[in-house]
Design a protein around this motif. Structure first.
Motif, mmCIF file in Angstrom:
data_model
loop_
_atom_site.group_PDB
_atom_site.id
_atom_site.type_symbol
_atom_site.label_atom_id
_atom_site.label_comp_id
_atom_site.label_asym_id
_atom_site.label_seq_id
_atom_site.Cartn_x
_atom_site.Cartn_y
_atom_site.Cartn_z
ATOM 1 N N ARG A 46 -3.807 0.987 8.276
ATOM 2 C CA ARG A 46 -3.071 -0.065 7.563
ATOM 3 C C ARG A 46 -1.584 -0.060 7.869
ATOM 4 N NH1 ARG A 46 -5.778 0.884 1.813
ATOM 5 N NH2 ARG A 46 -5.127 3.015 2.193
ATOM 6 N N THR A 47 -1.144 1.006 8.513
ATOM 7 C CA THR A 47 0.258 1.067 8.926
ATOM 8 C C THR A 47 0.475 0.277 10.218
ATOM 9 O OG1 THR A 47 -0.404 3.141 9.927
ATOM 10 C CG2 THR A 47 0.818 3.283 7.876
ATOM 11 N N ILE A 92 0.841 -1.203 0.000
ATOM 12 C CA ILE A 92 0.000 0.000 0.000
ATOM 13 C C ILE A 92 0.877 1.255 0.000
ATOM 14 C CG2 ILE A 92 -1.669 1.318 1.387
ATOM 15 C CD1 ILE A 92 -2.615 -1.616 2.250
ATOM 16 N N ALA A 93 1.882 1.257 0.866
ATOM 17 C CA ALA A 93 2.751 2.431 0.928
ATOM 18 C C ALA A 93 3.489 2.613 -0.401
ATOM 19 C CB ALA A 93 3.745 2.284 2.079
ATOM 20 N N GLY A 94 3.771 1.505 -1.115
ATOM 21 C CA GLY A 94 4.496 1.582 -2.382
ATOM 22 C C GLY A 94 3.619 2.010 -3.549
ATOM 23 N N GLY A 95 2.324 2.110 -3.315
ATOM 24 C CA GLY A 95 1.427 2.600 -4.371
ATOM 25 C C GLY A 95 1.117 1.578 -5.436
ATOM 26 N N TRP A 96 1.221 0.278 -5.148
ATOM 27 C CA TRP A 96 0.877 -0.729 -6.144
ATOM 28 C C TRP A 96 -0.626 -0.989 -6.109
ATOM 29 C CZ3 TRP A 96 4.355 -1.407 -9.641
ATOM 30 C CH2 TRP A 96 5.671 -1.130 -9.328
#
Ligand SMILES: Cc1cc2nc3c(=O)[nH]c(=O)nc-3n(C[C@H](O)[C@H](O)[C@H](O)COP(=O)(O)OP(=O)(O)OC[C@H]3O[C@@H](n4cnc5c(N)ncnc54)[C@H](O)[C@@H]3O)c2cc1C
Lengths: 415, 475
Positions: B340-341, B234-238
């Motif tokens: 989500r973190t 999610i943090a990587g934007g995929w």
């Protein structure tokens, strides 16, 4: 003590303003939630009626109510409360501009929706209350779907929460959905949380010129059927030139973008192509090319994609002979904005044509509203609601604002 | 009774106890109450006539779809009538060109996709119960599902409704409006858990079937690694369309059931990932996600090689609750959301809460949305175990709210989480919800006693729901 003096007592000298939107009326801009609350309590105690606004960019979307004692702007209620880039959420105070929030999230490769025109002149709260969307609606859907929660000040002075800051949440009623599009008639949104999206890694903008509306709509339909998933698709007519431009914004990962561009080029040669930063600039120009600028009022048409061509034709026929300005159409989401040229005709003529247009549009399931209008009766300006829906809306208004301190003239009618 | 029978016909009225017995509860099986009568009308008109009659006698009404809800939302109330939509299952219209459908509220979720798949369209919200649950129930609970990570819960897809109000009045909001005219009554109704009225027709947006889908199964030696992978994706934007985690005990339950799909039994956790879009898009997203899984110590990644294999992987995921039923007689299905973190720490926290109480916890959850389902296998005949289950449920809700989370991501509040509402909302927030409810239903006879904790001064006319002293556990 005059009204202005009483208000100044609450918000201080720097919080008392004037605004071209409300000539002759005191305008207050509280700097914090507590002053906003005091203003509401004051209005209750003194039976005053106030109109809420942000920076005024969408005030014309609902007719100005006749009975207002003062106006309250949120523009000083600014600031980011929480930005969780890795969780894809942002919570900000209502007076923050969409532009400042957009710039902030862009630094982390994210974007927010709606991407409204002239975002530095539009506040988060105002955009929410107006139920506004931008050209990115084709990709992300209507802006109201991305509001995760709000804190709102009720006319009685209570500050209440709805939803939250998480991307998924069904705890309690979705009251924030009620505030979206309520034009400030129920409560003052103090802060709102938004879901964020990954900004596209690469972009490309293509422009096609077409001779007439039919050809432009025909091309747009083909593009829509191609499963290209364009990010934006906009038809534009300047009002002066005869031709139409069809602008397609593509975005995505490199290879995907290239594939879509090639597929599109196979059946229609673009007259112009921009990539990267130039494509982004183009998309901002298109977004900001609001038909409202320089016009007296804008007709806002909402239809179904399959009936858009007929609805546009019916609308143009009803306004034949009256001077028109710019026309913007978003065929993918079946919305059109048609500007009326200033001094294009009398108010009576406008009311008559609106009525004729509605008669033609109703069988097509299309709706028409007038934004930024000269003074017309609210019913002439917006579609009417009747029956149990109107009665329920009135009960909701009554439930929120029994003493009617929040003035509004939305489609629900004069409050 | 004769008047009601005249409206719905002989088949539409159940009053003898053997026929009404299946309606005593929903998926929260130990909250039970025998309805005076069960009504099964066939049309909006019949619903309207029934409600008008019941309203004139101030009789409470509990709406029911398929009864798969997990929080007691469809539990009958004493002296009340249960009104089910099971005989209202027609697809009224599929408009492929404008991508929407109009259906009766009792239609089963999966049947909507069946009705439009030939047009290259599908209905995106896919609760694991989609083979049984109704669209009306989905609307009332704002239900989610694995693919709601990409497509969003039910509210993102509902564009119109026909609602019969408590007094029998029909609110026709079925036109597929681009934007609401006036207040967004449809948006407000979704998630109102049957307390505003009965939805008899639902207009929904349909989604184009993606050109390509890629399904990956990442196998992990620790649940922590699986959770961290999700946070990193999610943090990587995929762009994934579903990110689902199953832990070791869930894998064991699934593999021992008819849903067995070859999930490795020695793994501590598996992460089921799906990406969709064009073939190129799928490939690029899958490659990006694979790199993240590798960085997080994935032991092995399996790629579904065929549609059949993909369906099998999903049947195992969606059949997980059914499979858990083999472990113990009862299952408490919890539903909380965390940022989500904080996935790893909150999954640990909920696990610790259960193990500290000697309970057996099985995790299968919508990791991409931070929507945890810590499920507890138990036997409700063991009163001490039942007490510990309830205590654990309360505690899990508390720690999640304290960590910035919320009480429910998709199952709703119903009876189960009534008391916990005060952890999340202030008295003023709840009072406002009561006020809004009264605007919809001044009689407050629609599904009384659900979602909103009762305060004596607020709901004097609401009849109490006979809740067994023991409390709230699922089945
Ligand atoms: C095995 C299993 C897996 C599940 N997986 C998921 C999942 O992945 N995601 C998820 O979100 N949920 C899930 N659920 C929960 C449940 O299936 C959903 O909440 C579903 O939407 C309930 O639909 P229903 O038709 O069974 O409604 P019911 O249980 O009959 O009712 C649910 C609520 O809706 C109200 N209601 C029903 N119909 C109407 C109507 N027409 N008008 C107004 N109110 C109405 C009822 O009063 C009640 O409050 C699962 C349940 C089970 C048993």
């Amino acid at each position: 003590m005059s009204l202005a003096e009483s208000l100044e007592d609450i918000v201080g000298r720097e919080g008392l303003e004037e605004s071209a939107h409300f000539p002759g009326l005191p305008v207050v801009a509280p700097a914090d939630d507590e002053s906003a609350r005091e203003l509401f309590l004051f209005a209750q105690a003194e039976s005053k009626s106030l109109r809420l606004f942000g920076r005024g960019s969408k005030l014309g979307w609902s007719p100005t109510p006749k009975q207002i004692d003062f106006a309250l702007s949120t523009h000083r209620l600014q600031g980011v409360i929480e930005f969780e880039a890795e969780d894809g959420t942002l919570t900000a105070r209502a007076g923050s501009t969409m532009g400042s929030l957009r710039d902030l999230v862009a630094e982390r490769g994210l974007e927010l929706s709606p991407d409204v025109p002239r975002p530095h002149g539009a506040t988060l709260g105002g955009v929410l209350a107006a139920g506004a969307s931008g050209p990115d609606r084709l990709r992300h859907g209507p802006g109201r779907l991305h509001i995760l929660g709000t804190h709102a000040l009720l006319p009685g002075g209570e500050i209440t929460k709805s939803g939250g800051r998480l991307v998924k949440n069904v705890t309690g009623y979705d009251l924030h959905r009620l505030y979206a599009g309520s034009h400030g008639s129920l409560a003052l949104v103090l802060e709102a949380s938004l879901r964020l999206f990954n900004a596209p890694r690469e972009r490309c903008a293509l422009r096609f010129e077409r001779e007439c509306l039919d050809e432009a709509l025909g091309l747009a339909e083909k593009i829509s059927n191609m499963t290209l998933a364009p990010r934006t698709l906009t038809l534009f007519h300047s009002g002066s030139e005869s031709s139409w431009s069809v602008d397609v914004g593509l975005a995505g990962l490199g290879a995907e973008l290239e594939r879509n561009r090639c597929r599109l080029a196979q059946f229609a040669r673009p007259d112009e192509r921009l990539d990267g930063a130039a494509a982004l600039t183009r998309s901002e120009e298109l977004r900001d090319r609001e038909p409202h600028a320089g016009s007296s009022a804008v007709l806002h048409l909402a239809s179904l994609p399959s009936r858009l061509a007929d609805a546009c034709e019916a609308l143009l026929a009803s306004f034949e002979g009256r001077a028109l300005g710019k026309i913007t159409i978003q065929p993918g989401v079946a919305l059109a904005d048609l500007a009326l040229a200033p001094n294009g005709g009398t108010t009576e003529d406008l009311a008559r044509r609106l009525q004729a247009a509605r008669t033609a549009l109703t069988p097509l399931g299309a709706r028409l509203s007038l934004r930024g209008a000269p003074r017309l009766a609210p019913n002439a300006q917006n579609d009417c609601i009747g029956g149990p829906a109107l009665a329920l809306m009135k009960r909701l208004k009554e439930a929120y604002d029994p003493t009617r301190i929040l003035a509004s003239n939305g489609p629900v009618g004069a409050h | 009774m004769a008047h009601l029978r005249a409206i719905v016909g002989e088949e539409g009225l159940l009053e003898d106890s053997s026929r009404a017995a299946p309606y005593e509860c929903d998926g929260l099986a130990h909250e039970r109450c025998r309805p005076e009568v069960v009504l099964l009308p066939r049309s909006t008109l019949e619903v309207s006539k029934c409600l008008a009659l019941l309203h004139s006698h101030s009789i409470p009404v509990v709406p029911r779809g398929a009864g798969t809800g997990l929080t007691g939302g469809a539990t009958p109330v004493e002296g009340g009538v249960l009104l089910g939509t099971a005989r209202m299952r027609r697809v009224i219209e599929v408009n492929a060109k404008d991508r929407f459908a109009r259906v009766e509220a009792g239609l089963v979720n999966i049947d909507l996709t069946r009705a439009c798949c030939d047009e290259g369209l599908f209905y995106a919200p896919d609760p694991s119960s989609q083979a049984a649950c109704s669209l009306g129930g989905n609307v009332a609970n704002n239900s989610g599902g694995p693919h709601c990570f990409k497509h969003g819960n039910t509210t993102r897809h509902v564009i119109g409704l026909v609602i019969v109000m408590a007094n029998g009045e029909v609110l026709d909001l079925s036109a597929p409006e681009v934007d609401p005219v006036g207040y967004d009554l449809v948006g407000l109704f979704v998630g109102s858990e049957g307390m505003f009225g009965i939805a008899t027709e639902v207009t929904v947006r349909l989604t184009p079937t993606p050109e390509a889908i890629e399904t990956l199964l990442g196998v992990f030696a620790s649940l922590d690694d699986a959770c961290d992978s999700v946070s990193a994706i999610i943090a990587g934007g995929w762009d994934a369309s579903a990110l689902e985690i199953l832990d070791k005990l869930t894998i064991a339950a699934v593999e021992a059931s008819v849903f067995a799909a070859g999930y490795p039994k020695d793994a501590e956790a598996v992460l089921l990932v799906e990406v969709e879009g064009s073939a190129v898009e799928c490939h690029e997203n899958a490659e990006g996600i694979l790199a993240i899984l590798a960085d997080h110590g994935v032991l092995e990644v399996r790629r579904a090689q065929s549609e059949r294999e993909r369906q099998k992987l999903w049947a195992a995921r969606k059949g997980a609750y059914g499979a858990m039923g083999r472990i113990a007689p009862d299952l408490y299905v919890s539903d909380v959301v965390v940022p989500r973190t904080k996935l790893r720490e909150m999954v640990r926290a909920t696990t610790d809460i259960c193990t500290a109480r000697g309970l057996k916890i099985l995790n299968v959850f919508h990791a991409g949305d931070g929507n945890l389902h810590p499920n507890i296998s138990y036997d409700r005949r063991d009163s001490d175990e039942l007490r510990r289950v309830i205590e654990a449920g309360d505690e899990m809700a508390r720690v999640c709210v304290e960590a910035g989370g919320t009480l429910s991501g998709e199952h709703g509040i119903g009876l189960e989480k009534l008391a916990q509402m005060k952890l999340y909302f202030s008295d003023e927030d709840l009072e406002l919800m009561h006020t809004v409810r009264r605007a919809w239903d001044p009689s407050q006879n629609m599904n009384p006693g659900k979602l909103l904790p009762i305060r004596a001064c607020m709901e004097t006319r609401t009849r109490p729901v006979p809740v067994e002293a023991s409390g709230r556990a699922g089945s």
